[in-house]
Motif scaffolding. Structure first.
Motif, PDB file in Angstrom:
ATOM      1  N   VAL A 279       0.662  -1.511   0.064  1.00 55.80           N
ATOM      2  CA  VAL A 279      -0.285   0.314  -0.156  1.00 55.80           C
ATOM      3  C   VAL A 279       0.822   1.329  -0.145  1.00 55.80           C
ATOM      4  O   VAL A 279       0.553   1.893  -0.679  1.00 55.80           O
ATOM      5  CB  VAL A 279      -1.100   0.197   1.619  1.00 55.80           C
ATOM      6  CG1 VAL A 279      -1.558  -1.220   0.600  1.00 55.80           C
ATOM      7  CG2 VAL A 279      -0.585   0.177   2.503  1.00 55.80           C
ATOM      8  N   VAL A 280       1.913   0.807   0.303  1.00 55.58           N
ATOM      9  CA  VAL A 280       2.630   2.442   0.601  1.00 55.58           C
ATOM     10  C   VAL A 280       3.473   2.762  -0.508  1.00 55.58           C
ATOM     11  O   VAL A 280       4.107   3.585  -1.406  1.00 55.58           O
ATOM     12  CB  VAL A 280       3.411   2.685   1.717  1.00 55.58           C
ATOM     13  CG1 VAL A 280       4.964   3.151   1.362  1.00 55.58           C
ATOM     14  CG2 VAL A 280       3.175   2.473   2.841  1.00 55.58           C
ATOM     15  N   GLN A 281       3.553   1.343  -1.499  1.00 54.39           N
ATOM     16  CA  GLN A 281       4.403   1.323  -2.634  1.00 54.39           C
ATOM     17  C   GLN A 281       2.663   2.535  -3.793  1.00 54.39           C
ATOM     18  O   GLN A 281       3.964   1.879  -4.827  1.00 54.39           O
ATOM     19  CB  GLN A 281       4.847   0.419  -3.372  1.00 54.39           C
ATOM     20  CG  GLN A 281       6.404   0.272  -2.758  1.00 54.39           C
ATOM     21  CD  GLN A 281       7.147  -0.764  -3.393  1.00 54.39           C
ATOM     22  OE1 GLN A 281       8.319  -0.959  -3.660  1.00 54.39           O
ATOM     23  NE2 GLN A 281       6.443  -2.233  -2.579  1.00 54.39           N
ATOM     24  N   ASP A 282       1.977   2.046  -3.677  1.00 48.13           N
ATOM     25  CA  ASP A 282       0.609   2.799  -3.941  1.00 48.13           C
ATOM     26  C   ASP A 282       0.608   4.348  -4.770  1.00 48.13           C
ATOM     27  O   ASP A 282      -0.025   5.024  -5.090  1.00 48.13           O
ATOM     28  CB  ASP A 282      -0.197   2.823  -4.082  1.00 48.13           C
ATOM     29  CG  ASP A 282      -0.986   0.938  -4.088  1.00 48.13           C
ATOM     30  OD1 ASP A 282      -0.009   0.187  -4.751  1.00 48.13           O
ATOM     31  OD2 ASP A 282      -1.525   0.544  -3.553  1.00 48.13           O
ATOM     32  N   VAL A 283       1.544   5.298  -3.883  1.00 45.54           N
ATOM     33  CA  VAL A 283       1.752   6.227  -3.292  1.00 45.54           C
ATOM     34  C   VAL A 283       2.355   7.075  -4.429  1.00 45.54           C
ATOM     35  O   VAL A 283       2.073   8.152  -5.636  1.00 45.54           O
ATOM     36  CB  VAL A 283       1.788   6.687  -1.750  1.00 45.54           C
ATOM     37  CG1 VAL A 283       2.131   8.371  -2.103  1.00 45.54           C
ATOM     38  CG2 VAL A 283       1.048   5.683  -1.172  1.00 45.54           C
ATOM     39  N   GLY A 284       3.836   6.805  -4.388  1.00 38.66           N
ATOM     40  CA  GLY A 284       4.542   7.000  -5.869  1.00 38.66           C
ATOM     41  C   GLY A 284       3.723   7.108  -6.819  1.00 38.66           C
ATOM     42  O   GLY A 284       3.302   8.251  -7.770  1.00 38.66           O
ATOM     43  N   PRO A 285       3.433   5.529  -7.726  1.00 34.83           N
ATOM     44  CA  PRO A 285       2.750   6.371  -9.015  1.00 34.83           C
ATOM     45  C   PRO A 285       1.319   6.711  -8.764  1.00 34.83           C
ATOM     46  O   PRO A 285       1.789   7.461  -9.906  1.00 34.83           O
ATOM     47  CB  PRO A 285       2.201   4.404  -8.788  1.00 34.83           C
ATOM     48  CG  PRO A 285       3.214   3.857  -8.040  1.00 34.83           C
ATOM     49  CD  PRO A 285       3.376   5.323  -7.144  1.00 34.83           C
ATOM     50  N   ALA A 286       1.179   7.155  -7.693  1.00 38.48           N
ATOM     51  CA  ALA A 286      -0.441   8.050  -8.497  1.00 38.48           C
ATOM     52  C   ALA A 286      -0.197   9.294  -8.524  1.00 38.48           C
ATOM     53  O   ALA A 286       0.211  10.545  -9.236  1.00 38.48           O
ATOM     54  CB  ALA A 286      -1.575   7.834  -6.740  1.00 38.48           C
ATOM     55  N   VAL A 287       0.968  10.348  -7.299  1.00 31.83           N
ATOM     56  CA  VAL A 287       2.157  11.168  -7.592  1.00 31.83           C
ATOM     57  C   VAL A 287       1.846  11.611  -9.819  1.00 31.83           C
ATOM     58  O   VAL A 287       1.656  12.483  -9.653  1.00 31.83           O
ATOM     59  CB  VAL A 287       2.884  11.726  -7.098  1.00 31.83           C
ATOM     60  CG1 VAL A 287       3.503  12.565  -7.314  1.00 31.83           C
ATOM     61  CG2 VAL A 287       2.272  11.173  -5.499  1.00 31.83           C
ATOM     62  N   LEU A 288       2.793  10.791  -9.745  1.00 32.66           N
ATOM     63  CA  LEU A 288       3.274  10.444 -11.006  1.00 32.66           C
ATOM     64  C   LEU A 288       2.161  10.141 -12.029  1.00 32.66           C
ATOM     65  O   LEU A 288       2.739  11.033 -13.659  1.00 32.66           O
ATOM     66  CB  LEU A 288       4.163   9.519 -11.414  1.00 32.66           C
ATOM     67  CG  LEU A 288       5.672   9.831 -10.660  1.00 32.66           C
ATOM     68  CD1 LEU A 288       6.648   7.971 -11.482  1.00 32.66           C
ATOM     69  CD2 LEU A 288       6.518  10.711 -10.497  1.00 32.66           C
ATOM     70  N   THR A 289       1.098   9.783 -11.947  1.00 31.19           N
ATOM     71  CA  THR A 289       0.011   9.606 -13.228  1.00 31.19           C
ATOM     72  C   THR A 289      -0.865  11.021 -13.009  1.00 31.19           C
ATOM     73  O   THR A 289      -0.965  11.605 -14.160  1.00 31.19           O
ATOM     74  CB  THR A 289      -0.891   8.946 -12.660  1.00 31.19           C
ATOM     75  OG1 THR A 289      -1.555   9.502 -11.647  1.00 31.19           O
ATOM     76  CG2 THR A 289      -0.821   7.725 -12.345  1.00 31.19           C
ATOM     77  N   VAL A 290      -0.153  12.382 -11.671  1.00 30.36           N
ATOM     78  CA  VAL A 290      -0.963  13.559 -11.645  1.00 30.36           C
ATOM     79  C   VAL A 290       0.432  14.371 -12.184  1.00 30.36           C
ATOM     80  O   VAL A 290       0.227  15.483 -12.386  1.00 30.36           O
ATOM     81  CB  VAL A 290      -1.847  13.388 -11.130  1.00 30.36           C
ATOM     82  CG1 VAL A 290      -2.882  13.063 -11.206  1.00 30.36           C
ATOM     83  CG2 VAL A 290      -0.838  13.972  -9.597  1.00 30.36           C
ATOM     84  N   ALA A 291       1.637  14.271 -13.045  1.00 29.09           N
ATOM     85  CA  ALA A 291       2.591  15.097 -12.665  1.00 29.09           C
ATOM     86  C   ALA A 291       2.426  16.208 -13.864  1.00 29.09           C
ATOM     87  O   ALA A 291       3.079  17.238 -13.260  1.00 29.09           O
ATOM     88  CB  ALA A 291       3.817  14.269 -13.303  1.00 29.09           C
TER      89      ALA A 291
END
Length: 331
Positions: A279-291
């Motif tokens: 679940v912690v590793q879900d956060v980074g990709p979510a940020v990159l999708t809205v970069a």
């Protein structure tokens, strides 16, 4: 957090949890290619015209510099492992950036044209910490290397802000990894309050931080000792970030669910740790999708970088191996 009974229906169904863990286990061949991963079949002529070429060249040169600095350190004990890990990650970054630059038609990269070193970019070929890596300039303390990396924050920020949507997630990921490395080397940054993402751009990130909080609350309640301390440390930071995101999202913030479905039974430490890492590793990709939503606003870009960096540090706290491109697959 005091122990409490946990409802059976609680974040991430078994299938979803397992899939998340598999996809976000690290920057490896197991991970799916992201939309921003360069297409090896792309037209080389189109690549030569990219305005990101100077940015990619600069970041590649910075990575080589960081490796040179690491080679001048003399770590002892467990710190030797950290230095070797960082050097391995930075080697991967160099190699991948060389490939990207070659695909974009950049000459003299990775073929000895940047110093005749056979593709290693002029970085030290001996492992950091070995006596053979000594230079006439004298050894460096690890914190000095961290400070040198941290000094590039404004350069990283400007590079991401002026990049195109094609390479922005990659540049953002690289910046986050470098800043996280500076933190691990003892050169922390005093970050200002988050100012982004705002409005609807914050929603995809909230959709990952909220279930992560719930999952960590559950595993913390079912654990004890040092295991519980790890979860609670990450929880405290994640709650703070999520409160800021709710404020930044404003009216766009959806109402938080009362609960999520967790994979059960979470009866042993390995199961709990696997869920926490996923679940912690879900956060980074979510940020990159809205970069792209950060635009060219430097303060916005810095907040996005900070979020990906924090997610990387949370993963490190939970024992996830360092990644050359946190939040995305290898380009």
């Amino acid at each position: 957090m005091p122990p409490a009974a946990t409802p059976r229906r609680t974040v991430l169904r078994v299938g979803a949890g397992i899939a998340t863990a598999a996809l976000l286990a690290g920057c490896s061949g197991e991970r799916l290619r992201t939309p921003w991963s360069p297409d090896p079949s792309a037209d080389a002529q189109e690549g030569r015209a990219t305005p990101d070429l100077p940015l990619l060249t600069d970041v590649r040169d910075r990575v080589a510099t960081y490796r040179d600095l690491l080679a001048r350190t003399r770590p002892t004990g467990g710190r030797r492992g950290l230095v070797r890990t960082l050097d391995d990650v930075w080697v991967t970054q160099q190699e991948r950036l060389d490939l990207v630059l070659q695909a974009l038609g950049a000459g003299g990269v990775g073929d000895g044209g940047d110093g005749g070193d056979g593709g290693d970019g002029g970085a030290a070929v001996t492992a950091p910490g070995d006596d053979a890596a000594a230079t006439s300039a004298g050894p460096l303390e690890l914190v000095e290397v961290g400070r040198r990396v941290r000094e590039d924050l404004s350069t990283m920020r400007e590079g991401v802000a002026t990049s195109t949507s094609v390479h922005r997630p990659m540049l953002l990921s690289l910046a986050a990894q470098h800043l996280a490395s500076a933190e691990r080397l003892g050169a922390g940054t005093d970050w200002p309050p988050l100012v982004g993402p705002v409005g609807t751009a914050a929603v995809p990130v909230l959709a990952r931080t909220r279930p992560a909080i719930f999952a960590l609350e559950v595993v913390a309640a079912r654990s004890g000792g040092e295991e519980r301390e790890d979860y609670e440390e990450v929880l405290a930071a994640l709650r703070s970030v999520t409160r800021s995101l709710v404020t930044l999202a404003g009216d766009a913030a959806p109402v938080a669910p009362l609960g999520y479905d967790l994979p059960e039974p979470l009866a042993d430490a390995d199961q709990r740790r696997a869920l926490a890492r996923a679940v912690v590793q879900d956060v980074g990709p979510a940020v990159l999708t809205v970069a792209d939503r950060a635009g060219q606003d430097g303060d916005q870009v810095e907040s996005y970088m900070r979020l990906v960096m924090q997610a990387r540090l949370w993963a490190d706290r939970l024992g996830v191996a360092d990644q050359a491109f946190p939040g995305m697959s290898l380009p």
